[in-house]
Design a protein around this motif. Structure first.
Motif, PDB file in Angstrom:
ATOM      1  N   ALA A 107      -0.095  15.897  -8.328  1.00  0.00           N
ATOM      2  CA  ALA A 107       0.590  16.253  -7.092  1.00  0.00           C
ATOM      3  C   ALA A 107       0.706  17.767  -6.945  1.00  0.00           C
ATOM      4  N   ARG A 108       0.916  18.460  -8.054  1.00  0.00           N
ATOM      5  CA  ARG A 108       1.010  19.921  -7.999  1.00  0.00           C
ATOM      6  C   ARG A 108      -0.332  20.536  -7.605  1.00  0.00           C
ATOM      7  N   ILE A 109      -1.409  19.929  -8.122  1.00  0.00           N
ATOM      8  CA  ILE A 109      -2.745  20.429  -7.762  1.00  0.00           C
ATOM      9  C   ILE A 109      -2.975  20.302  -6.262  1.00  0.00           C
ATOM     10  N   HIS A 110      -2.572  19.139  -5.705  1.00  0.00           N
ATOM     11  CA  HIS A 110      -2.765  18.900  -4.276  1.00  0.00           C
ATOM     12  C   HIS A 110      -1.723  19.609  -3.418  1.00  0.00           C
ATOM     13  N   GLY A 111      -0.601  19.953  -4.024  1.00  0.00           N
ATOM     14  CA  GLY A 111       0.459  20.590  -3.258  1.00  0.00           C
ATOM     15  C   GLY A 111       1.180  19.634  -2.327  1.00  0.00           C
ATOM     16  N   ARG A 112       1.128  18.370  -2.598  1.00  0.00           N
ATOM     17  CA  ARG A 112       1.791  17.358  -1.771  1.00  0.00           C
ATOM     18  C   ARG A 112       1.942  16.077  -2.590  1.00  0.00           C
ATOM     19  N   HIS A 142       6.175  13.391  -6.225  1.00  0.00           N
ATOM     20  CA  HIS A 142       6.158  14.705  -5.605  1.00  0.00           C
ATOM     21  C   HIS A 142       5.800  15.796  -6.618  1.00  0.00           C
ATOM     22  N   PRO A 143       5.351  16.951  -6.170  1.00  0.00           N
ATOM     23  CA  PRO A 143       4.997  18.047  -7.080  1.00  0.00           C
ATOM     24  C   PRO A 143       6.152  18.492  -7.964  1.00  0.00           C
ATOM     25  N   ASN A 144       7.395  18.350  -7.478  1.00  0.00           N
ATOM     26  CA  ASN A 144       8.552  18.757  -8.271  1.00  0.00           C
ATOM     27  C   ASN A 144       9.028  17.670  -9.237  1.00  0.00           C
ATOM     28  N   GLY A 145       8.280  16.565  -9.347  1.00  0.00           N
ATOM     29  CA  GLY A 145       8.627  15.491 -10.249  1.00  0.00           C
ATOM     30  C   GLY A 145       9.475  14.401  -9.636  1.00  0.00           C
ATOM     31  N   LYS A 146       9.909  14.568  -8.402  1.00  0.00           N
ATOM     32  CA  LYS A 146      10.701  13.541  -7.739  1.00  0.00           C
ATOM     33  C   LYS A 146       9.843  12.301  -7.508  1.00  0.00           C
ATOM     34  N   VAL A 147      10.441  11.113  -7.713  1.00  0.00           N
ATOM     35  CA  VAL A 147       9.722   9.848  -7.555  1.00  0.00           C
ATOM     36  C   VAL A 147      10.488   8.977  -6.567  1.00  0.00           C
ATOM     37  N   GLU A 148       9.775   8.371  -5.638  1.00  0.00           N
ATOM     38  CA  GLU A 148      10.384   7.486  -4.655  1.00  0.00           C
ATOM     39  C   GLU A 148       9.620   6.167  -4.623  1.00  0.00           C
ATOM     40  N   ALA A 149      10.345   5.074  -4.565  1.00  0.00           N
ATOM     41  CA  ALA A 149       9.720   3.765  -4.416  1.00  0.00           C
ATOM     42  C   ALA A 149       9.297   3.573  -2.975  1.00  0.00           C
ATOM     43  N   HIS A 167      -0.095   9.372   6.612  1.00  0.00           N
ATOM     44  CA  HIS A 167      -0.584   8.011   6.394  1.00  0.00           C
ATOM     45  C   HIS A 167      -1.075   7.874   4.966  1.00  0.00           C
ATOM     46  N   GLU A 168      -0.894   6.648   4.408  1.00  0.00           N
ATOM     47  CA  GLU A 168      -1.337   6.410   3.035  1.00  0.00           C
ATOM     48  C   GLU A 168      -2.826   6.645   2.870  1.00  0.00           C
ATOM     49  N   SER A 169      -3.604   6.388   3.935  1.00  0.00           N
ATOM     50  CA  SER A 169      -5.052   6.554   3.838  1.00  0.00           C
ATOM     51  C   SER A 169      -5.434   8.021   3.676  1.00  0.00           C
ATOM     52  N   ASP A 170      -4.546   8.942   4.126  1.00  0.00           N
ATOM     53  CA  ASP A 170      -4.824  10.366   3.999  1.00  0.00           C
ATOM     54  C   ASP A 170      -4.212  10.957   2.739  1.00  0.00           C
ATOM     55  N   GLN A 171      -3.496  10.169   1.993  1.00  0.00           N
ATOM     56  CA  GLN A 171      -2.733  10.666   0.854  1.00  0.00           C
ATOM     57  C   GLN A 171      -3.517  10.477  -0.436  1.00  0.00           C
ATOM     58  N   PRO A 172      -3.510  11.485  -1.332  1.00  0.00           N
ATOM     59  CA  PRO A 172      -4.147  11.291  -2.632  1.00  0.00           C
ATOM     60  C   PRO A 172      -3.535  10.085  -3.334  1.00  0.00           C
ATOM     61  N   THR A 173      -4.385   9.220  -3.876  1.00  0.00           N
ATOM     62  CA  THR A 173      -3.908   7.976  -4.494  1.00  0.00           C
ATOM     63  C   THR A 173      -4.444   7.866  -5.914  1.00  0.00           C
ATOM     64  N   VAL A 174      -3.539   7.495  -6.823  1.00  0.00           N
ATOM     65  CA  VAL A 174      -3.892   7.282  -8.220  1.00  0.00           C
ATOM     66  C   VAL A 174      -3.472   5.861  -8.589  1.00  0.00           C
ATOM     67  N   TYR A 175      -4.300   5.170  -9.354  1.00  0.00           N
ATOM     68  CA  TYR A 175      -4.015   3.796  -9.761  1.00  0.00           C
ATOM     69  C   TYR A 175      -3.706   3.776 -11.257  1.00  0.00           C
TER      70      TYR A 175
END
Length: 433
Positions: A52-57, A75-82, A4-12
């Motif tokens: 993302a690498r710090i969080h591992g997710r 993503h930690p590997n640099g992948k980006v998804e809309a 869930h987005e609420s559990d996901q690290p979020t950056v603005y």
């Protein structure tokens, strides 16, 4: 299990039009400065990838810029998804025309939301009944993926994203100013009040058309009362002015004359790719008057060697060179600032032309008004533009920009928002050609 987005690290992240941005990580704000908005986005993406690498997710990146708001999974590997759809803002530069973003085609693979090619089908009428077939020739060009903003960043990362409505509008404006017309065209900047921004308007319109449409663009200072176009633009390897060109018109109109011969009299702008025919701001106006016949000779030379001629007029509407300019004009531009006295002078000119003769009335009705916000703290440009409703075909506004108030006028020196506004203004002019 889905996260869930609420559990996901979020950056603005916020990206501003001045090539700066702000990254908000856990309530702590970090300033980001780049060479342009693409560089700012790249820096932000690199920092969020590290997070993302710090969080591992994956980290949810919530973006906000002049085009709107969006969400990206980094993503930690640099992948980006809309994630979901971008929400377009209702502020920013007003496009020159409304362009509807095409809906993705269900027949296309999900990663290529491009408008499908439509094939024109014509029935074949013969003595026998035949089955119509699709033409192999008449096809639409596939839409190119986004190239600006966060969408452009995703496209460069290999994720094909359709362009935003704002980018589609900008592409439409670029298409308009990139055209070549059959025969030369003369565009004249006019306003009887001095200081109404005629010279910057001349230089920047010429620069936009030359940058996007290619060579063959001239900016001509048709001013006998200390015209300053030469002061605001680059000087070539000589001091020639219109007075030096005038005795050479017959030779330059001869069959043996070459385009390179004109380089002795015009000043090439190395950055913006147009040429300038200067007046002499030092000489008295009595020493550089030009008659109707002389203007016609000069105009014939300009029309022979250039496809677009932008004329920076003087303030004396009784001068023969001013009146002959109007008679040779294809598109009239009223330049004004947001000051009431400049706008009033422009409006009075349009009203006078409407009564002058039939052709002048058509010029006035088809005129484009360009309102430049000349004061840093002012905001009256749009109100002035609205006041020209019914007097001219279009009225567009230009934001304040420090780069326009001293020194040489260069398109690259302008803020991104100012560049976009001048492109929209040029597109409005192109619509009348």
């Amino acid at each position: 299990m889905a996260q869930h987005e609420s559990d996901q690290p979020t950056v603005y992240a916020t990206v501003r039009a001045d090539s700066t941005g702000v990254l908000d990580v856990d309530g702590v704000k970090h300033d980001v400065t780049g060479t342009d908005d693409a560089n700012v986005r790249s820096q932000i993406l690199n920092q969020v990838t590290g997070r993302a690498r710090i969080h591992g997710r994956p980290v949810l990146l919530v973006t906000d810029d002049e085009l709107g708001q969006g969400r990206l999974h980094v993503h930690p590997n640099g992948k980006v998804e809309a994630v979901g759809e971008f929400v377009y803002s209702d502020h920013g530069t007003t496009p020159a025309q409304t362009v509807t973003e095409p809906a993705p085609a269900s027949a296309q693979p999900p990663r290529l939301p491009l408008t499908p090619s439509r094939v024109a089908v014509e029935p074949i009428v013969t003595s026998e009944r035949r089955t119509a077939r699709a033409s192999f020739l008449v096809q639409e060009t596939p839409q190119e993926p986004a190239s600006t903003g966060w969408r452009g960043l995703l496209s460069r990362a290999g994720i094909h994203v359709a362009p935003s409505a704002e980018e589609m509008a900008e592409r439409a404006d670029v298409h308009l100013v990139s055209q070549h017309w059959a025969g030369p065209r003369t565009i004249s900047m006019a306003n009887g009040k001095g200081g109404a921004n005629k010279t910057p308007t001349t230089a920047l319109l010429a620069g936009v058309f030359a940058r996007y449409g290619g060579s063959g663009v001239l900016a001509w200072d048709n001013n006998e009362t200390r015209g300053t176009l030469g002061w605001r633009t680059e000087q070539g390897g000589h001091d020639s002015t219109v007075q030096d060109l005038l005795p050479q018109t017959e030779r330059l109109l001869s069959p043996g004359a070459q385009s390179s011969d004109l380089a002795h009299y015009v000043h090439h702008q190395t950055g913006d790719k147009y040429d300038v025919l200067r007046s002499n701001p030092i000489a008295l106006s009595a020493d550089q008057k030009i008659t109707r016949a002389e203007f016609t000779s000069l105009h014939r030379v300009a029309s022979k060697y250039f496809r677009l001629v932008f004329v920076d007029s003087g303030n004396d509407e009784s001068a023969q060179r001013w009146q002959q300019m109007i008679d040779q004009t294809h598109q009239l531009v009223i330049a004004t600032t947001a000051l009431g006295e400049h706008a009033e002078a422009g409006a009075l000119l349009l009203e006078a032309l409407a009564q002058r003769d039939e052709r002048s009335a058509q010029l006035a009705a088809n005129a484009v008004v360009i309102v430049s916000q000349s004061e840093k703290t002012g905001n009256g440009a749009q109100a002035i533009a609205d006041g020209f409703t019914g007097l001219a075909r279009r009225a567009v506004t230009i934001p304040y920009d420090d780069a326009l108030h001293s020194g040489k006028i260069r398109y690259d020196a302008l803020n991104r928002a100012t560049q976009r506004a001048w492109l929209a203004a040029a597109a409005a002019v192109a619509e009348g050609l």
